[in-house]
Design a protein around this motif. Sequence first.
Motif, PDB file in Angstrom:
ATOM      1  N   ARG A 195      65.608  40.562   2.563  1.00  0.00           N
ATOM      2  CA  ARG A 195      65.247  40.885   1.182  1.00  0.00           C
ATOM      3  C   ARG A 195      66.365  40.371   0.291  1.00  0.00           C
ATOM      4  NH1 ARG A 195      66.217  47.471   1.821  1.00  0.00           N
ATOM      5  NH2 ARG A 195      68.461  47.355   2.249  1.00  0.00           N
ATOM      6  N   LEU A 196      66.014  39.965  -0.912  1.00  0.00           N
ATOM      7  CA  LEU A 196      67.003  39.418  -1.837  1.00  0.00           C
ATOM      8  C   LEU A 196      66.648  39.844  -3.254  1.00  0.00           C
ATOM      9  CD1 LEU A 196      67.292  35.810  -0.331  1.00  0.00           C
ATOM     10  CD2 LEU A 196      69.116  37.528  -0.354  1.00  0.00           C
ATOM     11  N   GLY A 197      67.642  39.786  -4.131  1.00  0.00           N
ATOM     12  CA  GLY A 197      67.406  40.125  -5.526  1.00  0.00           C
ATOM     13  C   GLY A 197      67.341  41.607  -5.800  1.00  0.00           C
ATOM     14  N   LEU A 198      67.755  42.429  -4.818  1.00  0.00           N
ATOM     15  CA  LEU A 198      67.718  43.880  -4.988  1.00  0.00           C
ATOM     16  C   LEU A 198      69.143  44.391  -5.210  1.00  0.00           C
ATOM     17  CD1 LEU A 198      65.054  44.606  -2.221  1.00  0.00           C
ATOM     18  CD2 LEU A 198      64.701  44.258  -4.666  1.00  0.00           C
ATOM     19  N   SER A 199      69.357  45.707  -5.042  1.00  0.00           N
ATOM     20  CA  SER A 199      70.671  46.277  -5.368  1.00  0.00           C
ATOM     21  C   SER A 199      71.508  46.603  -4.140  1.00  0.00           C
ATOM     22  CB  SER A 199      70.485  47.560  -6.192  1.00  0.00           C
ATOM     23  OG  SER A 199      69.728  48.518  -5.462  1.00  0.00           O
ATOM     24  N   ASP A 200      71.001  46.322  -2.924  1.00  0.00           N
ATOM     25  CA  ASP A 200      71.801  46.575  -1.728  1.00  0.00           C
ATOM     26  C   ASP A 200      72.974  45.604  -1.665  1.00  0.00           C
ATOM     27  OD1 ASP A 200      70.814  44.256   0.444  1.00  0.00           O
ATOM     28  OD2 ASP A 200      69.356  44.765  -1.092  1.00  0.00           O
TER      29      ASP A 200
ATOM     30  N   ALA B 151      61.372  38.095   2.577  1.00  0.00           N
ATOM     31  CA  ALA B 151      60.074  38.776   2.618  1.00  0.00           C
ATOM     32  C   ALA B 151      59.899  39.768   1.495  1.00  0.00           C
ATOM     33  CB  ALA B 151      59.905  39.498   3.956  1.00  0.00           C
ATOM     34  N   GLU B 152      61.000  40.077   0.787  1.00  0.00           N
ATOM     35  CA  GLU B 152      60.941  41.132  -0.210  1.00  0.00           C
ATOM     36  C   GLU B 152      61.923  40.824  -1.332  1.00  0.00           C
ATOM     37  OE1 GLU B 152      61.826  45.967  -0.532  1.00  0.00           O
ATOM     38  OE2 GLU B 152      61.973  44.929   1.397  1.00  0.00           O
ATOM     39  N   GLY B 153      61.564  41.223  -2.552  1.00  0.00           N
ATOM     40  CA  GLY B 153      62.459  41.085  -3.693  1.00  0.00           C
ATOM     41  C   GLY B 153      62.042  39.951  -4.616  1.00  0.00           C
ATOM     42  N   LEU B 154      62.908  39.679  -5.588  1.00  0.00           N
ATOM     43  CA  LEU B 154      62.669  38.600  -6.545  1.00  0.00           C
ATOM     44  C   LEU B 154      63.159  37.292  -5.934  1.00  0.00           C
ATOM     45  CD1 LEU B 154      63.868  40.500  -9.746  1.00  0.00           C
ATOM     46  CD2 LEU B 154      61.516  40.154  -8.968  1.00  0.00           C
ATOM     47  N   VAL B 155      62.294  36.635  -5.186  1.00  0.00           N
ATOM     48  CA  VAL B 155      62.685  35.436  -4.448  1.00  0.00           C
ATOM     49  C   VAL B 155      61.779  34.273  -4.805  1.00  0.00           C
ATOM     50  CG1 VAL B 155      63.666  36.753  -2.544  1.00  0.00           C
ATOM     51  CG2 VAL B 155      61.280  36.047  -2.442  1.00  0.00           C
TER      52      VAL B 155
ATOM     53  N   LEU C 247      58.498  33.516  -0.822  1.00  0.00           N
ATOM     54  CA  LEU C 247      58.216  34.710  -0.032  1.00  0.00           C
ATOM     55  C   LEU C 247      57.644  34.308   1.321  1.00  0.00           C
ATOM     56  CD1 LEU C 247      56.631  37.067  -2.710  1.00  0.00           C
ATOM     57  CD2 LEU C 247      58.679  37.573  -1.359  1.00  0.00           C
ATOM     58  N   VAL C 248      58.244  34.821   2.383  1.00  0.00           N
ATOM     59  CA  VAL C 248      57.763  34.544   3.731  1.00  0.00           C
ATOM     60  C   VAL C 248      57.513  35.879   4.423  1.00  0.00           C
ATOM     61  CG1 VAL C 248      58.240  33.470   5.958  1.00  0.00           C
ATOM     62  CG2 VAL C 248      59.026  32.368   3.854  1.00  0.00           C
ATOM     63  N   PRO C 249      56.267  36.313   4.531  1.00  0.00           N
ATOM     64  CA  PRO C 249      55.978  37.563   5.240  1.00  0.00           C
ATOM     65  C   PRO C 249      56.486  37.501   6.675  1.00  0.00           C
ATOM     66  CG  PRO C 249      54.049  36.782   4.031  1.00  0.00           C
ATOM     67  CD  PRO C 249      55.058  35.671   3.980  1.00  0.00           C
ATOM     68  N   GLY C 250      56.956  38.640   7.154  1.00  0.00           N
ATOM     69  CA  GLY C 250      57.463  38.707   8.519  1.00  0.00           C
ATOM     70  C   GLY C 250      58.968  38.626   8.621  1.00  0.00           C
ATOM     71  N   LEU C 251      59.652  38.205   7.539  1.00  0.00           N
ATOM     72  CA  LEU C 251      61.113  38.173   7.554  1.00  0.00           C
ATOM     73  C   LEU C 251      61.727  39.539   7.275  1.00  0.00           C
ATOM     74  CD1 LEU C 251      62.062  34.902   5.591  1.00  0.00           C
ATOM     75  CD2 LEU C 251      62.302  35.316   8.055  1.00  0.00           C
ATOM     76  N   GLY C 252      60.926  40.494   6.824  1.00  0.00           N
ATOM     77  CA  GLY C 252      61.454  41.757   6.328  1.00  0.00           C
ATOM     78  C   GLY C 252      61.993  42.683   7.409  1.00  0.00           C
ATOM     79  N   ILE C 253      62.693  43.703   6.967  1.00  0.00           N
ATOM     80  CA  ILE C 253      63.269  44.695   7.860  1.00  0.00           C
ATOM     81  C   ILE C 253      62.155  45.438   8.602  1.00  0.00           C
ATOM     82  CG2 ILE C 253      64.548  46.886   7.891  1.00  0.00           C
ATOM     83  CD1 ILE C 253      66.211  45.774   5.579  1.00  0.00           C
ATOM     84  N   ASN C 254      62.346  45.562   9.927  1.00  0.00           N
ATOM     85  CA  ASN C 254      61.454  46.343  10.790  1.00  0.00           C
ATOM     86  C   ASN C 254      60.029  45.813  10.838  1.00  0.00           C
ATOM     87  OD1 ASN C 254      63.547  48.121  11.450  1.00  0.00           O
ATOM     88  ND2 ASN C 254      63.117  49.403   9.665  1.00  0.00           N
TER      89      ASN C 254
END
Length: 342
Positions: free
Chosen positions: A10-15, A40-44, A47-54
């Motif tokens: 995920r990218l573009g978030l606050s972590d 997979a998530e965020g302001l990117v 977007l590639v589904p399946g890259l995300g956490i878990n």
Amino acid sequence: MARGAIVSFRLGLSDGVSVVARLWQQMLADIGFEMVTVAAEGLVDRLVPGLGINEADGPDPDEFSAAVADVDLAVVENLCTIPLNLPAARTVARTLAGRPAILHHHDPPWQRARFASVTELPPHDPAWRHVVINRLTAEQFAQRGIESTVIYNGFDTLGPDGDRTRMRTKLGVTDDTLLAVHPVRAIPRKNIPAAIAIAEELEATYWLMGQAEEGYDDTLAQLLGEARCPVIHQPVARTPDIYAAADLVVFPSVWEGFGNPPVEAAIWRRPCVVGSYPVAEELAEFGFRWFSPDRLDEVRAFLDCPDLGLLDQNQAIARQHFSLERVRADLVALLDGAGWLP
């Protein structure tokens, strides 16, 4: 123009990883790369589904390959480091084999008890360069036969001061309220109970910025509900305003790969209570003067009569060793050594 890509869950978030990745993206753009982001998530950008956490299945290999087909340099932020999506890590490693790539490591599996059995990360390829964020991790990589470069996290050390009044108004606290900020996600290793205990002992209002993750929701609700001090649980953007609003930063973590808040506290001239996790001790070798959770009498004395020399010293160290300019110079040296400068 050479194209670079930042790749992560995920990218573009606050972590913390998103924050560091955003800074690297900006610096690589300044160096001369046309940058895109892939996650997979965020302001990117891609977007590639399946890259995300878990995500159990990982991305479609052809879809990920297409997302980086025009990329001259890939920077993989932690996705091939922490085993939160092993199928994705395998796909990314296979796709980038033999290609210029920087694997930027924040949390290798052996540093977390629940991931200690995972031995396949990080992957390695002779074409890649590995970057770690502390000396401890570099030594651990070397023990596993992987050469790495240490590049500490960097910060905007010369940015504007925050607006204390604006943030306190947003939080609904008066100017004379003693406010202790805990600028973290709510997960076990952040040691929320100790942070609350510090606020209780100092008769401060406890401000937790992050949301619960890793199944910590019920535990957090109980901890905040039982706290013997006023509690604010309000996430806001990580800006200088949070430090301007706070009188004290609490950071009693039991483990961090780096730990941005103590350095940010130094930049914006706030005292900080820091836990004794190993990398904190490494950072303290630069000369930072932080307070121990076991010596709250010293914190109380500081709050009653601030030591401006301590704040001056911490800010000067942060500016000398943890600036964006220093990270940029380290990146240029790494790229030059690999023959990857645009």
